[in-house]
Design an enzyme around this catalytic site. Structure first.
Site, PDB file in Angstrom:
ATOM      1  N   ASP A  27     -16.736   8.340  -0.649  1.00  0.00           N
ATOM      2  CA  ASP A  27     -15.448   8.025  -0.046  1.00  0.00           C
ATOM      3  C   ASP A  27     -15.211   9.519   0.527  1.00  0.00           C
ATOM      4  OD1 ASP A  27     -12.904   7.180   0.509  1.00  0.00           O
ATOM      5  OD2 ASP A  27     -12.512   6.985  -1.590  1.00  0.00           O
ATOM      6  N   GLN A  40     -10.431  -3.452  -2.625  1.00  0.00           N
ATOM      7  CA  GLN A  40     -11.622  -2.824  -2.156  1.00  0.00           C
ATOM      8  C   GLN A  40     -12.886  -2.932  -3.009  1.00  0.00           C
ATOM      9  OE1 GLN A  40     -12.170  -0.830   0.641  1.00  0.00           O
ATOM     10  NE2 GLN A  40     -14.270  -1.179   0.090  1.00  0.00           N
ATOM     11  N   CYS A  62     -16.141   2.737   1.338  1.00  0.00           N
ATOM     12  CA  CYS A  62     -14.942   2.084   1.616  1.00  0.00           C
ATOM     13  C   CYS A  62     -14.666   2.118   3.080  1.00  0.00           C
ATOM     14  CB  CYS A  62     -14.121   2.128   0.703  1.00  0.00           C
ATOM     15  SG  CYS A  62     -13.309   3.854   0.541  1.00  0.00           S
ATOM     16  N   ARG A 105     -13.696  -7.366   2.836  1.00  0.00           N
ATOM     17  CA  ARG A 105     -12.312  -7.088   2.565  1.00  0.00           C
ATOM     18  C   ARG A 105     -11.518  -8.439   2.835  1.00  0.00           C
ATOM     19  NH1 ARG A 105     -10.022  -2.536   2.039  1.00  0.00           N
ATOM     20  NH2 ARG A 105      -8.614  -3.412   1.142  1.00  0.00           N
ATOM     21  N   HIS A 138      -7.589   0.952  -6.146  1.00  0.00           N
ATOM     22  CA  HIS A 138      -7.770   0.363  -4.849  1.00  0.00           C
ATOM     23  C   HIS A 138      -8.574  -0.971  -5.159  1.00  0.00           C
ATOM     24  CE1 HIS A 138      -7.569  -0.753  -0.764  1.00  0.00           C
ATOM     25  NE2 HIS A 138      -8.605   0.284  -0.219  1.00  0.00           N
ATOM     26  N   ARG A 185       0.874  -0.961   0.044  1.00  0.00           N
ATOM     27  CA  ARG A 185       0.139  -0.018  -0.073  1.00  0.00           C
ATOM     28  C   ARG A 185       0.931   1.165   0.046  1.00  0.00           C
ATOM     29  NH1 ARG A 185      -4.852   2.016   3.780  1.00  0.00           N
ATOM     30  NH2 ARG A 185      -6.096   0.671   2.243  1.00  0.00           N
TER      31      ARG A 185
HETATM   32  N1  NVA Z   1      -9.464   7.275  -1.265  1.00  0.00           N
HETATM   33  C1  NVA Z   1      -9.280   6.969   0.021  1.00  0.00           C
HETATM   34  C2  NVA Z   1      -9.536   5.429   0.316  1.00  0.00           C
HETATM   35  C3  NVA Z   1      -9.243   4.993   1.882  1.00  0.00           C
HETATM   36  C4  NVA Z   1      -9.422   3.680   1.918  1.00  0.00           C
HETATM   37  C5  NVA Z   1      -7.742   7.238   0.242  1.00  0.00           C
HETATM   38  O1  NVA Z   1      -6.954   7.242  -0.596  1.00  0.00           O
HETATM   39  O2  NVA Z   1      -7.448   7.863   1.280  1.00  0.00           O
HETATM   40  N1   CP Z   2     -11.024   0.838   2.762  1.00  0.00           N
HETATM   41  C1   CP Z   2      -9.669   0.748   3.326  1.00  0.00           C
HETATM   42  O1   CP Z   2      -8.973   0.462   2.535  1.00  0.00           O
HETATM   43  O2   CP Z   2      -9.672   0.969   4.667  1.00  0.00           O
HETATM   44  P1   CP Z   2      -7.997   1.064   5.549  1.00  0.00           P
HETATM   45  O3   CP Z   2      -7.595   2.296   4.876  1.00  0.00           O
HETATM   46  O4   CP Z   2      -8.447   1.182   6.643  1.00  0.00           O
HETATM   47  O5   CP Z   2      -7.194  -0.206   5.052  1.00  0.00           O
END
Ligand code: NVA
Ligand code: CP
Length: 317
Positions: A233, A138, A274, A302, A135, A108
């Site tokens: 989101d 997700q 998400c 997930r 993602h 990540r």
């Molecule tokens: N769009 C958000 C998703 C988090 C799971 C981010 O990248 O912070």
């Molecule tokens: N939805 C998601 O990816 O959550 P986290 O950022 O907690 O992993």
């Protein structure tokens, strides 16, 4: 023809066919049933995975950790300060070292190029746990949740409101194009999805004859009309914290509140997110707690979907 994902990376949904996505969702359902019924499923006994995180996480980290343990694997977590990667050591060298020790690598972080480079050099499957662009794990969980509610994906009207060009929106659009859904983005013009990605998704829909449509509008009420599912989101993703105030002003009309739910004209519309959520921004507390809300099913899913990805790519069958 049978689906075989063995040895494959999971970097973005663009790399997967509709049949492969369907196969992963079917497998996820099996893992969910096994978990719920207390049936052991240590299919990856003796293997080891490493989780590399440049950005923070609750769901993705915990889903990979619990999934890994349920499948019988050893799991190593490396936080942003816990490895030499990107500081004293190149991505290429890190990948080659980790590939000698682990059977799979989750990453990540910020750049999609980093996860693609890890995949290029690791020699073992690499899974994208979120980048600035995509993602994909997700969206498997989101689609499993939609299937649980409607029994199918094809023809479902999935409306995403908010920041229309973030990682989640991009992956949803790709997935929807492949699975024959009607995907609508409601966002301010400044945050419309990348036109090149929209064009690519429209081409995908044509090539797979999925029947999918993509609609982009800056009118939130028009966007949600007839929705089966409303998805939102955060307004400022990880790495965009400096833009939070500007986004709050820009995105206020796209907040998922009671009025927007009513504008769907569908009393049974489901709400998806998400997570994590900023309540009072992209969604109101009452919608978050309403009978429409499915975000905690998504969060649980997930784990089941990540099991499917790992077993399909590093399993011995
Ligand atoms: N769009 C958000 C998703 C988090 C799971 C981010 O990248 O912070
Ligand atoms: N939805 C998601 O990816 O959550 P986290 O950022 O907690 O992993």
């Amino acid at each position: 023809m049978g689906v075989n994902i063995r040895g494959r990376h999971f970097l973005k949904l663009l790399d997967y066919t509709p049949e492969e996505i369907r196969y992963l969702l079917d497998l996820s359902k099996e893992f969910k049933n096994m978990k719920r019924n207390g049936v052991p499923h240590r299919y990856l006994e003796g293997k080891n995975i490493v989780l590399l995180f440049e950005k923070t996480s609750t769901r993705t980290r915990c889903a990979f950790e619990v999934a890994g343990r349920d499948l019988g694997m050893g799991v190593t977590y490396l936080d942003p300060s816990g490895s030499q990667m990107g500081k004293k050591e190149s991505i290429e060298d890190t990948a080659r070292v980790l590939g000698r020790m682990f059977d799979g690598i989750e990453f990540r972080g910020f750049s999609q190029k980093v996860v693609e480079d890890l995949a290029k050099y690791a020699g073992v499957p690499v899974w994208n746990g979120l980048t600035d662009d995509y993602h994909p794990t997700q969206v498997l969980a989101d689609f499993l949740t939609i299937r649980e509610n409607f029994g199918h994906l094809k023809g479902i009207r999935l409306v995403y409101v908010g920041d229309g060009r973030n990682n989640v929106a991009n992956s949803l659009m790709i997935g929807a194009a492949k699975m024959g859904m009607h995907f609508v983005v409601g966002s301010p013009k400044e945050l419309f999805p990348d036109p090149a990605l929209v064009a690519e998704c429209e081409q995908i829909a044509k090539d797979c004859e999925s029947g999918a449509t993509i609609t982009v509008t800056d009118d939130p009420k028009a966007a949600v009309k007839g929705a089966d599912a409303i998805y939102t989101d955060v307004w400022a993703s990880m790495g965009e914290e400096a833009k939070a105030a500007e986004r709050k002003a820009l995105l206020q009309p796209y907040q998922v509140n009671r009025e927007l739910i009513e504008a769907t004209g569908n009393d049974d519309v489901i709400f998806l997110h998400c997570l994590p959520a900023v309540k009072g921004n992209e969604v109101t507390e009452d919608v978050f707690e309403s009978r429409h809300a499915r975000q905690f099913d998504e969060a649980e899913n997930r784990m089941h979907t990540i099991k499917a990805v790992m077993v399909a790519s590093i399993g011995n069958f």
